[in-house]
Design a protein around this motif. Structure first.
Motif, PDB file in Angstrom:
ATOM      1  N   LYS A  72       0.800  -1.230   0.000  1.00 19.42           N
ATOM      2  CA  LYS A  72       0.000   0.000   0.000  1.00 19.42           C
ATOM      3  C   LYS A  72       0.833   1.280   0.000  1.00 19.42           C
ATOM      4  N   PRO A  73       1.862   1.426   0.857  1.00 21.78           N
ATOM      5  CA  PRO A  73       2.555   2.709   0.904  1.00 21.78           C
ATOM      6  C   PRO A  73       3.631   2.882  -0.156  1.00 21.78           C
ATOM      7  N   CYS A  74       3.924   1.823  -0.916  1.00 25.20           N
ATOM      8  CA  CYS A  74       5.112   1.858  -1.784  1.00 25.20           C
ATOM      9  C   CYS A  74       4.817   1.809  -3.282  1.00 25.20           C
ATOM     10  N   VAL A  75       3.748   1.146  -3.684  1.00 29.71           N
ATOM     11  CA  VAL A  75       3.540   0.897  -5.110  1.00 29.71           C
ATOM     12  C   VAL A  75       3.355   2.187  -5.894  1.00 29.71           C
ATOM     13  N   SER A  76       2.448   3.047  -5.440  1.00 28.79           N
ATOM     14  CA  SER A  76       2.195   4.281  -6.190  1.00 28.79           C
ATOM     15  C   SER A  76       3.412   5.201  -6.173  1.00 28.79           C
ATOM     16  N   SER A  77       4.086   5.306  -5.027  1.00 35.44           N
ATOM     17  CA  SER A  77       5.265   6.167  -4.955  1.00 35.44           C
ATOM     18  C   SER A  77       6.414   5.592  -5.774  1.00 35.44           C
ATOM     19  N   PHE A  78       6.541   4.271  -5.824  1.00 43.33           N
ATOM     20  CA  PHE A  78       7.569   3.656  -6.665  1.00 43.33           C
ATOM     21  C   PHE A  78       7.297   3.946  -8.142  1.00 43.33           C
ATOM     22  N   GLY A  79       6.025   3.939  -8.525  1.00 41.08           N
ATOM     23  CA  GLY A  79       5.680   4.324  -9.889  1.00 41.08           C
ATOM     24  C   GLY A  79       6.051   5.761 -10.182  1.00 41.08           C
ATOM     25  N   GLY A  80       5.803   6.653  -9.211  1.00 37.13           N
ATOM     26  CA  GLY A  80       6.173   8.048  -9.391  1.00 37.13           C
ATOM     27  C   GLY A  80       7.670   8.249  -9.491  1.00 37.13           C
ATOM     28  N   ASP A  81       8.461   7.366  -8.859  1.00 36.35           N
ATOM     29  CA  ASP A  81       9.923   7.473  -8.932  1.00 36.35           C
ATOM     30  C   ASP A  81      10.458   7.284 -10.350  1.00 36.35           C
ATOM     31  N   GLN A  82       9.683   6.672 -11.216  1.00 37.87           N
ATOM     32  CA  GLN A  82      10.171   6.365 -12.567  1.00 37.87           C
ATOM     33  C   GLN A  82      10.186   7.582 -13.491  1.00 37.87           C
ATOM     34  N   PHE A  83       9.656   8.711 -13.038  1.00 38.01           N
ATOM     35  CA  PHE A  83       9.553   9.901 -13.875  1.00 38.01           C
ATOM     36  C   PHE A  83      10.452  11.008 -13.327  1.00 38.01           C
ATOM     37  N   LYS A  84      11.120  11.701 -14.210  1.00 41.59           N
ATOM     38  CA  LYS A  84      12.059  12.757 -13.813  1.00 41.59           C
ATOM     39  C   LYS A  84      11.310  14.052 -13.531  1.00 41.59           C
ATOM     40  N   GLU A  85      11.622  14.638 -12.386  1.00 36.72           N
ATOM     41  CA  GLU A  85      10.971  15.870 -11.977  1.00 36.72           C
ATOM     42  C   GLU A  85      11.356  17.041 -12.869  1.00 36.72           C
ATOM     43  N   ASP A  86      12.580  17.029 -13.404  1.00 34.19           N
ATOM     44  CA  ASP A  86      13.051  18.169 -14.194  1.00 34.19           C
ATOM     45  C   ASP A  86      12.657  18.088 -15.661  1.00 34.19           C
ATOM     46  N   SER A  87      11.834  17.105 -16.027  1.00 32.08           N
ATOM     47  CA  SER A  87      11.376  16.961 -17.406  1.00 32.08           C
ATOM     48  C   SER A  87       9.883  17.275 -17.490  1.00 32.08           C
ATOM     49  N   PRO A  88       9.480  18.357 -18.169  1.00 26.41           N
ATOM     50  CA  PRO A  88       8.050  18.679 -18.295  1.00 26.41           C
ATOM     51  C   PRO A  88       7.245  17.536 -18.907  1.00 26.41           C
ATOM     52  N   ARG A  89       7.849  16.868 -19.898  1.00 30.25           N
ATOM     53  CA  ARG A  89       7.135  15.768 -20.549  1.00 30.25           C
ATOM     54  C   ARG A  89       6.895  14.618 -19.576  1.00 30.25           C
ATOM     55  N   GLU A  90       7.909  14.284 -18.747  1.00 34.16           N
ATOM     56  CA  GLU A  90       7.749  13.177 -17.813  1.00 34.16           C
ATOM     57  C   GLU A  90       6.848  13.545 -16.641  1.00 34.16           C
ATOM     58  N   ARG A  91       6.816  14.814 -16.274  1.00 29.35           N
ATOM     59  CA  ARG A  91       5.858  15.235 -15.247  1.00 29.35           C
ATOM     60  C   ARG A  91       4.435  15.029 -15.727  1.00 29.35           C
ATOM     61  N   LYS A  92       4.197  15.280 -17.009  1.00 32.11           N
ATOM     62  CA  LYS A  92       2.860  15.036 -17.572  1.00 32.11           C
ATOM     63  C   LYS A  92       2.563  13.537 -17.598  1.00 32.11           C
ATOM     64  N   TRP A  93       3.569  12.737 -17.952  1.00 30.93           N
ATOM     65  CA  TRP A  93       3.380  11.278 -17.940  1.00 30.93           C
ATOM     66  C   TRP A  93       3.091  10.769 -16.535  1.00 30.93           C
ATOM     67  N   ARG A  94       3.754  11.370 -15.544  1.00 30.51           N
ATOM     68  CA  ARG A  94       3.538  10.934 -14.159  1.00 30.51           C
ATOM     69  C   ARG A  94       2.099  11.201 -13.743  1.00 30.51           C
ATOM     70  N   SER A  95       1.570  12.353 -14.120  1.00 27.53           N
ATOM     71  CA  SER A  95       0.184  12.660 -13.806  1.00 27.53           C
ATOM     72  C   SER A  95      -0.757  11.643 -14.448  1.00 27.53           C
ATOM     73  N   ARG A  96      -0.485  11.284 -15.695  1.00 30.00           N
ATOM     74  CA  ARG A  96      -1.306  10.279 -16.373  1.00 30.00           C
ATOM     75  C   ARG A  96      -1.172   8.917 -15.709  1.00 30.00           C
ATOM     76  N   PHE A  97       0.037   8.605 -15.272  1.00 28.76           N
ATOM     77  CA  PHE A  97       0.259   7.324 -14.598  1.00 28.76           C
ATOM     78  C   PHE A  97      -0.632   7.189 -13.367  1.00 28.76           C
ATOM     79  N   PHE A  98      -0.666   8.233 -12.538  1.00 28.46           N
ATOM     80  CA  PHE A  98      -1.483   8.159 -11.324  1.00 28.46           C
ATOM     81  C   PHE A  98      -2.969   8.061 -11.667  1.00 28.46           C
TER      82      PHE A  98
END
Length: 240
Positions: free
Chosen positions: A105-131
């Protein structure tokens, strides 16, 4: 599950409700263990993997309780080993799943968020879609479990009904392991309690110091090339 406890395991309605609520409370408490281990000791990937295996063993045990003739409870029929033994074994595996869920429960969603780079606008958008997709799939899974799986349990038996999610969960673990080399695995950061203590101790020790005039003179954590998220401390004028 409430109907299973009453109709198959033979509990009174009030007892079944109490036992189920205690189990649910355990499910919501064990994530504290998983979160601590992920942040301070093992990292998210290994916590997810180890606790998923624990969860899988619990599901497999519950399935076998309802398939093995010596243990299998039936409505109004006591199993050969006795209803008390069957109940004890069932609850042992149920609490094994409760422990396993603590690492998921506490790790799966955050581990998914770890796969996207914060300094990349494109990956930030992908992270939002992932969630968005992540929580949508969770709700779809809940709907399928409530409709299809429960129907199978009532029509084909609880052994098959419990076996279906067990098989799918085993496939999910295998897929998770298969992607091991592709994941971004952030290093552990140490105990959060240690960091909390340091902040409190520093605040007390430096309570009489004047705040600097410029925010640039305030401390900022150094950038870490191993992390995708470059942490930035928020500043406020309300607690000077």
């Amino acid at each position: 599950m409430g109907l299973y406890l009453k109709n198959i395991l033979g509990y009174q309605a009030d007892t079944a409700s109490q036992l189920l609520q205690v189990w649910k409370a355990t499910v919501y408490l064990t994530p504290l263990i998983g979160a601590y281990l992920a942040d301070a000791v093992m990292g998210r990937f290994w916590v997810i993997l180890v606790f998923s295996i624990v969860y899988m063993l619990g599901m497999l045990g519950i399935t076998l309780v309802n398939l093995i003739p010596a243990l299998k409870p039936l409505a109004g029929i006591t199993p050969p080993v006795g209803m008390s033994a069957t109940r004890d074994i069932f609850w042992a595996f149920m609490y094994l799943t409760a422990l396993g869920s603590g690492g998921i429960k506490p790790c799966v969603s955050s581990f998914g968020g770890d796969q996207f780079k914060e300094d990349s606008p494109r990956e930030r958008k992908w992270r939002s879609r992932f969630f968005n997709f992540f929580y949508a799939v969770i709700n779809i899974g809940s709907l399928v479990a409530t409709t299809v799986v429960v129907g199978v349990q009532e029509s084909k038996g609880y052994g098959i009904g419990f076996g279906i999610p067990t098989i799918f969960f085993g496939v999910a673990i295998a897929a998770f392991i298969f992607g091991y080399k592709l994941y971004v695995r952030l290093p552990v950061e140490g105990s959060p309690f240690t960091r909390i203590w340091r902040v409190c101790a520093g605040a007390v020790a430096k309570r009489k110091m004047a705040a600097p005039a410029s925010p640039t003179d305030l401390y900022e954590p150094p950038p870490d090339a191993k992390k995708n998220v470059q942490f930035k401390m928020p500043h406020t004028h309300h607690m000077q």
